[in-house]
Design an enzyme around this catalytic site. Structure first.
Site, mmCIF file in Angstrom:
data_model
loop_
_atom_site.group_PDB
_atom_site.id
_atom_site.type_symbol
_atom_site.label_atom_id
_atom_site.label_comp_id
_atom_site.label_asym_id
_atom_site.label_seq_id
_atom_site.Cartn_x
_atom_site.Cartn_y
_atom_site.Cartn_z
ATOM 1 N N HIS A 177 0.826 -1.198 0.000
ATOM 2 C CA HIS A 177 0.000 0.000 0.000
ATOM 3 C C HIS A 177 0.864 1.255 0.000
ATOM 4 O O HIS A 177 2.070 1.202 0.223
ATOM 5 C CB HIS A 177 -0.955 0.011 1.197
ATOM 6 N N CYS A 193 2.791 -4.671 6.705
ATOM 7 C CA CYS A 193 2.598 -4.574 5.261
ATOM 8 C C CYS A 193 3.834 -3.969 4.588
ATOM 9 O O CYS A 193 4.737 -3.468 5.248
ATOM 10 C CB CYS A 193 1.373 -3.723 4.952
#
Length: 218
Positions: A177, A193
């Site tokens: 992301h 992440c």
């Protein structure tokens, strides 16, 4: 302006590179040349010329050739979604794969197994980014972030950590992301992440499809 030849020579230079400086120079050339070929109407051996048939849509063509609607639109200078029978398009048919190194905090994008582009990324604090072989299983622009307590934080809220785009992998809660904190790129600072600059995740989002292989290594 012979970009396909430049890419061919750049790949040869990369394979022959014997110093970090030579590697970086070859990769810098390939980064620029590859994206110019990919995201413009230029001819490329990994593209096919296609004549739009009655009943076609960008979604149908993208599915047929294993690419994204975004890439067809960008590389053919299409605004919106309107196409007409008889229109001529150049459609990408190659296959991308992603390799993430947690120790180097970088991501290498490969096309048909060959180097295509390297990005700087951030990874999980305390080594929390999962290691293994995965696939992209969802693509979301302007994503909502779900806080650990279950509260939904909408896109645009200053508390939303996901930046402009989200590419999830097939491990619940993990993916690639964007970020509103560019200073964290190149560090192990996320909740697990893989973080990218917003402009980089948008570029990646536009070109990688569902099912794209993602390899994450220490």
């Amino acid at each position: 302006d012979q970009l396909e030849k430049a890419r061919e020579l750049g790949l040869a230079a990369l394979k022959a590179a014997s110093t970090p400086e030579a590697q970086q120079a070859a990769e810098a050339l390939l980064n620029e040349v590859g994206m110019t070929l990919l995201l413009t109407p230029r001819a490329m051996k990994e593209k096919t010329d296609y004549v739009v048939a009655p009943g076609d849509s960008l979604e149908k063509i993208a599915k047929k050739f294993g690419t994204t609607v975004e890439m067809i639109r960008i590389s053919n200078n299409i605004r919106g979604s309107l196409i007409r029978a008889g229109d001529r398009l150049r459609v990408f048919t190659g296959k991308f794969s992603i390799e993430v190194s947690k120790s180097a905090n970088d991501l290498v994008l490969r096309m048909n197994g060959e180097f295509f582009k390297r990005y700087r990324v951030g990874t999980g604090e305390f080594n929390k980014t999962p290691v293994g072989d995965f696939i992209i299983n969802d693509r979301i622009a302007q994503p909502t972030w779900w806080r650990p307590d279950g509260k939904a934080i909408p896109f645009g809220d200053k508390e939303n950590l996901l930046g402009t785009h989200w590419l999830s992998i097939n491990v619940k809660g993990y993916g690639l992301h964007g970020t509103w904190e560019p200073e964290t790129i190149g560090k192990q600072a996320s909740a697990g992440c893989v973080r990218m600059l917003n402009e980089d995740i948008e570029e990646l989002f536009n070109i990688v499809t569902l099912g794209t292989p993602v390899s994450i290594r220490d």
